[in-house]
Design an enzyme around this catalytic site. Structure first.
Site, short mmCIF file in Angstrom:
data_model
loop_
_atom_site.label_atom_id
_atom_site.label_comp_id
_atom_site.label_asym_id
_atom_site.label_seq_id
_atom_site.Cartn_x
_atom_site.Cartn_y
_atom_site.Cartn_z
N GLN A 1 0.81 -1.21 0.00
CA GLN A 1 0.00 0.00 0.00
C GLN A 1 0.85 1.26 0.00
OE1 GLN A 1 1.25 -1.18 2.63
NE2 GLN A 1 0.51 -0.34 4.56
N GLY B 1 -7.77 2.11 1.11
CA GLY B 1 -7.29 0.75 0.89
C GLY B 1 -8.39 -0.28 0.93
N GLU B 2 -9.46 -0.01 1.70
CA GLU B 2 -10.51 -1.02 1.80
C GLU B 2 -11.78 -0.62 1.08
OE1 GLU B 2 -10.47 -3.05 5.88
OE2 GLU B 2 -9.44 -1.16 6.29
#
Lengths: 299, 753, 158
Positions: B469, B706-707
């Site tokens: 990430q 990121g999610e």
């Protein structure tokens, strides 16, 4: 590379995640290879089925015999008596790229292109795909439609087996102990043929079902079906209905339904039986249409 | 402040090593005297272990130790994240397919494998609990021995925890339309391309663990606890993981390896096969029963939600997954009355753990389809019904909790615009749109140590993990801007508890806010130190000194570079400046989930797709994902993460699910039969949009990312499938076969996936 | 019974190696363990994921499905052999510039497959790129930037 002294076969290896092979030979002559195979060694060509099967415990191998140094089996595609021969060492990517195969046996190219990824196609041999005899083998349907045969070498010489007789059951062929396929033979093409497969995802995948349809110059229509039973299935329509582009849709559907009734697809982790059955029909329609169009183009 | 490196797509730190193959992951590390370990497991989920005969295995040359439960202390040491429940090796009974009953350590991997295959286990298969129905059945066997759950009123059930949240009064709320449905979300697994790897060395001075772990400090804590060692004697070295997605968060086999290392005096190394990773980690599967009340204008009146999650035999982090996600089960909407009950159930299935989204995809799958059904029944536009109910910025959509912290309407409108919502559609195509929300961390601590060296280069020591990430890169960008030093002079050191200070975890999309914030504070403290130094040199007050982007301005206007000032201050003796940055959020024991979320990750996903009605195949023409991020420290990274999340979401939407047979074995173990998206499964067009309103708590107003891109993919796709075909499907994945069955109303006569 | 060992010669990234290998070890095993070329990765061990993609005699193959002994006498190129002393290959450069690299684990295999494609097709369509890379799994990237990187490398090469 001499043949090592024979050792007793080990007890069956439980499914494990590491490949266990104990002996390896790489003969340069066919007779030497046949002797090793006769003594129980497993033939290794591309390895894309064998090595995976060994790792999963599907096969066990005391010894493998690498066929890739054998002169007679070196990759080659060549014309003979108007037909074409493909040696056992020829890999899928060779077939996909070959201009004559592309021109004459396009359905075989379609199927070979669908085998795995480019990395797999650079190793997997056509002969290996055939000998592995998965009911879902991608190249089987077009080879059957094109009336292919295999040439088999044994201690006593060669014999030719029609492919339709070569597939005996899941993972089983008509090869006798001590025999090896040396080449596939494709007679001059008399059919316009198209191949289609259905998979769980668009990316690289094993076929849920696959169909090849060949429309013959004589008006016969042959379907070869993959993942439709214990071995690739061949059905043929000689009524002329299917080869007639003007035939009513109802007649065509009816005829296809009749032909496909012999299919016995299973339910497994990839798909259910009803779905497979329905998709065989869908693909039969689609490949018929494509084959008819191909025939038109050729005229 | 004008941005320098922050806000620009700065090149990824570590990118060069990755494209040249120089990057060393755990499996690439060489410890010459390490023993290779192989696990021995049984071909079923639940079995009573009758006898283990290792005699033949010991005959394999090179075998150094073979462990069974008998070689471990009695009572069996147990470990876990919140409960010490997981045994180091199965004792008495196995609880899932893949739970090791023995482990072999040998000089070579070959010897370990051969020996493992020769371990003879006599076992008696027992009936397993494999689904929600069985887990709730009072007559079903208990997965967890009640003796291990003292003082737990639920100990005689397979229910581990029940989480209840409520506001308003659902029972008296009136509604013109009530929609009630059950939705299921399957077991899926992370399938990071790097399988988990562990090496543990032990000697008198303590234990060193190399692991692909995302959270080195959690591993350190658990190892210290299970081995009875002080924290200072447990060192965790965590090379950058090759993808994690939550699946490498928590200890797996490190404790076992520690015992084996102690017994043999040699480091013990275990790298899982891909198949073993499926048996080690997965997402919690769920059954969500949801009853939603609407007014005739589409306004939500109440949400009544009951969800059952299947955790497996050991809790790991799953109770937290369930408690936190169910707290947000009613979604980013204004919901005047809500009642939520979520149960965390035990089963004899592979254990679940955290996975990208942390329980919220399971709820969003249900919730968003309820909105769609209401829209259909009320003859409303599906976009309209969401706009009608979406919480406005600043509203406490969960009473008493963190208010909506973004202009979510903007995200939704941008997604709708990008997909062409409302424009005519070609035949056979459909469009769908959905929203998803997840709470960030509610508590935690991120410490950083910044060392400003004599020549102006900087060490940044942080416990964050860079698993793809790009944490290392954004921290470099932040430090470079704050201190005015070039990015090449910044060295971010991660992944070693002996070097870097405590970071709670790299999860919950928290690192930009927590560690970014920590590092900002560390930079501020460094600048204070430089001010003190400069003031001393000049004989003025520190407050009179200005420092901006590496330029020190003295009273009177004279300017010097920060490095020059530091060198002058340190003088001939030299030295360095050291600062500690700290970002802490204390847990609130009175809050239902331990604290108010620091921010929300909000996403709107819209898709346009085509369905082949004859085969059930789906082709996604366009996939739009919009993330509300506050500030994109590195826009390229944000987009990359969102694109990846979108495709991972398509995985569980269209093709992924673990299939268990009646023995509890995973049938599709391995890459051949567990399908994840390939390049050929990409949408024809994938667009990632970032909304930046500077309204997050992190550096420069950042939130986390990121999610989000994964949260509501399934619902958006299902919505589009319904739009295209008229069929409604409430189970995943939407395989061609499942869609075909729905279109043809074929009920399966034989069980097939 | 212990597996036979054989002596093989491999040329890897231009360097000759003479090695004694067990017949059941794959080329992947030998590259990683005997030659410490850990750039080529192991993931699925059955030719599905492409993490172990290398070049063997000009063909892109999965090293996990090649026995080391089968590679006897062959010419192998791994990820470590792509860059020169001074610069990265165009594909590697493009991957960095396009932000196609996240965790990086799939990247060596991905780069090898991309390089192989561009050697055979210097102006691939997007569909051809997707087809060529369909044997390389990535879980981080969503593939979009990877495909763009290949396009970028193709343009740079022309």
């Amino acid at each position: 590379m001499g043949v090592r002294e024979r050792k007793p076969l080990p007890p069956p290896v439980p499914p494990c995640d590491r490949l266990i092979v104990f002996g390896y030979a790489r003969p340069e002559s066919l007779p030497e290879a046949l002797e090793l195979v006769g003594a129980g060694a497993r033939p290794l060509a591309g390895g894309t089925d064998l090595l995976v099967g060994l790792r999963k415990g599907k096969f066990t191998a005391d010894r493998v015999v690498d066929l890739k140094a054998i002169t007679e089996l070196q990759p080659a595609i060549y014309e003979t008596h108007g037909g074409w021969e493909i040696t056992a060492g020829t890999v899928m990517s060779d077939i996909v790229d070959h201009p004559d195969v592309r021109a004459r046996y396009p359905a075989l190219v379609q199927a070979a292109s669908a085998v795995g990824s480019i990395q797999i196609r650079n190793r997997a041999t056509l002969a290996g795909n055939v000998c592995n005899a998965s009911p879902a083998a991608d190249t089987a349907p077009p080879l059957l439609v094109y009336d292919a045969s295999v040439v088999v070498a044994g201690a006593d010489g060669e014999r030719t087996i029609s492919l339709v007789d070569f597939f005996v059951g899941p993972g089983q062929t008509a090869l006798l102990p001590g025999e090896l396929v040396t080449r596939l033979v494709l007679p001059p093409p008399t059919r316009s043929a198209a191949f289609a497969r259905l998979t769980r995802r668009r990316g690289v995948d094993l076929a849920t079902v696959s169909v090849c349809c060949g429309v013959g110059d004589d008006g016969s229509v042959r379907f070869a079906l993959g993942a439709a039973g214990p071995r690739p299935l061949v059905v043929e329509d000689t009524s002329g209905t299917l080869a007639d582009p003007a035939a009513p849709e109802g007649d065509v559907s009816g005829r296809i339904g009749e032909l496909l009734a012999v299919a016995t697809p299973i339910s497994d982790v990839r798909a259910g039986a009803e779905y497979r059955r329905a998709m065989l029909e869908v693909l039969a329609h689609r490949t018929l249409e494509a084959a008819l169009a191909q025939r038109e183009e050729r005229r | 402040m004008t941005t320098g490196n922050v806000g620009r797509p700065a090149g990824r730190i570590g990118g060069l090593d990755r494209v040249t193959g120089r990057q060393r992951y755990v499996a690439d590390l060489r410890l010459d005297d390490a023993l290779h370990v192989k696990l021995v497991t049984l071909p079923c989920a639940r079995a009573r272990i009758v006898d283990i005969d290792t005699s033949k295995a010991w005959e394999v040359p090179g075998v150094r130790t073979i462990f069974t439960a008998a070689d471990l202390p009695d009572p069996m040491p147990r470990y876990g994240v919140h409960y010490d429940d997981r045994p180091v090796l199965a004792v008495g009974e196995t609880k899932f397919h893949g739970e090791p009953v023995a482990a072999v350590a040998a000089d070579t991997l070959d010897a370990a494998q051969r020996a493992a295959a020769l371990v003879q286990v006599q076992y008696e298969e027992l009936p397993p609990v494999l689904d929600v129905r069985a887990a709730l059945d009072p007559a079903a066997p208990l997965v967890v021995d009640p003796v291990l759950r003292p003082d737990d009123p639920l100990a005689s059930t397979n229910i581990r925890r029940e989480f209840r949240y409520a506001w308003g009064d659902v029972d008296t709320a009136t509604a013109d339309l009530v929609i009630e449905n059950t939705y299921t979300f399957p077991m899926v697994t992370h399938f990071a391309i790097e399988p988990h790897g562990f090496v543990v060395a032990a000697d008198e001075s303590g234990v060193t663990v190399w692991s692909s772990i995302q959270h080195p400090y959690i591993l350190q804590r658990v190892m210290a606890r299970v081995l009875g060692l002080p924290l200072s004697r447990v060192r965790v070295i965590a090379p950058d993981p090759g993808g994690a997605f939550g699946g490498k968060g928590y200890p797996k086999f490190e404790p076992l390896l520690a015992y084996m290392a102690m017994a043999t005096g040699r480091p013990c190394r275990l790298v899982l096969t891909l198949e073993e990773t499926f048996q080690a980690v997965r997402r919690n599967n769920a059954e969500v029963r949801i009853r939603t009340g609407f007014d005739s204008d589409g306004t939500i009146r109440f949400q009544d939600i009951e969800a059952d999650f299947l955790m497996g035999a050991y809790v790991d982090i799953s109770a937290r997954v369930i408690s936190k996600s169910s707290h947000l089960a009613a979604g980013p909407y204004r919901v005047p009355n809500a009642r939520i009950l979520a149960r965390a159930l035990h089963s004899h299935t592979p254990p679940s753990t955290a996975m990208r989204g942390f329980g919220t995809p399971q709820f969003s799958w249900a919730l968003e389809q309820q909105m769609d059904e209401a829209a259909r029944r009320l003859d409303m536009d599906r976009l309209e019904i969401r706009l009608r109910n979406l919480a406005r910025k600043g509203e406490e959509f969960i009473p008493g909790d963190t208010p909506a912290d973004g202009d979510w309407f903007e995200s939704v409108r941008r997604a709708a615009d990008a997909i062409g919502w409302g424009e005519p559609l070609p035949d056979g195509r459909g469009r769908g749109l959905a929203v998803g929300i997840k709470s960030s961390a509610t508590a935690g601590a991120a410490y950083s140590i910044l060392r400003f060296l004599y020549d102006g280069s900087v060490f940044v020591l942080v416990g964050t993990s860079d698993m793809g990430q790009g944490a290392r890169t954004i921290l470099t960008q932040i430090v470079s801007d704050e201190l005015g030093v070039p990015p090449e002079a910044v060295n971010v050191v991660m992944g070693d508890t002996a070097a870097a200070p405590f970071d709670y975890s790299t999860s919950a999309s928290r690192s930009t806010v927590f560690m970014g914030g920590s590092v900002m504070r560390g930079c501020a403290e460094l600048k204070d130190q430089v001010r003190e130094m400069a003031a001393r040199l000049r004989g003025c007050e520190p407050e009179e000194i200005e420092i901006d982007r590496g330029v020190v301005t003295f009273p009177g206007g004279e300017q010097k570079g920060i490095v020059e000032v530091v060198q002058e201050g340190l003088g001939a003796v030299g030295g360095e400046l050291i600062a500690v940055g700290l970002m802490r959020g204390e847990a609130d024991p009175n809050h239902p989930i331990g604290g108010r979320p620091w921010f929300y990750e909000f996403n709107c996903t819209a898709v346009e797709l085509e369905v082949d009605r004859r085969t059930g195949e789906v082709l996604i023409h366009k996939h739009v994902t919009v993330a509300d991020v506050g500030k994109a420290i590195n826009p390229q990274h944000v987009e990359s993460q969102d694109e990846g999340a979108a495709i991972m979401g398509l995985g569980h939407t269209l093709m992924e699910h673990l299939v268990l047979d009646e023995h509890g074995r995973i049938v599709n173990l391995g890459a051949l039969d567990y399908r994840i998206p390939t390049t050929k499964d990409m949408p024809l067009e994938l667009e990632s949009i970032i909304v930046e309103n500077g309204d997050g708590p992190g550096p420069h107003g950042a939130k986390g990312v990121g999610e989000g891109g994964l949260l509501c993919v399934a619902a958006a796709v299902a919505s589009a499938v319904t739009d295209a075909t008229g069929v409604v499907i409430r189970d995943l994945p939407l395989t061609p076969e499942r869609i075909w069955r729905a279109i043809n109303e074929v009920t399966p006569s034989e069980v097939s996936p | 019974m212990t597996p036979q060992t054989m002596n093989i010669t491999l040329v890897v990234n231009g360097q000759h190696h003479s090695l004694d290998v067990a017949v059941h070890h794959s080329l992947l095993d030998v590259l990683r363990n005997d030659l410490d070329l850990t750039g080529t990765k192991e993931c699925c061990a059955e030719g599905e994921c492409g993490a172990c993609t290398v070049r063997m005699d000009e063909k892109a193959v999965n090293a996990c499905l090649v026995l080391a002994v089968e590679a006897d006498g062959r010419d192998i190129t791994t990820i470590e052999g792509l860059a020169t002393e001074d610069h990265l290959s165009p594909v590697q450069q493009a991957f960095l510039e396009e932000g196609a690299v996240q965790c990086g684990f799939c990247i060596p295999g991905m780069v090898m497959s991309a390089a192989y494609l561009l050697e055979h097709n210097d102006a691939p369509t997007e569909e051809e790129i997707r087809e060529a890379l369909s044997g390389n799994l990535c879980r981080c990237a969503g593939y979009k930037r990877i495909v763009r990187a290949v396009q970028r490398a193709a343009e740079a090469g022309r």
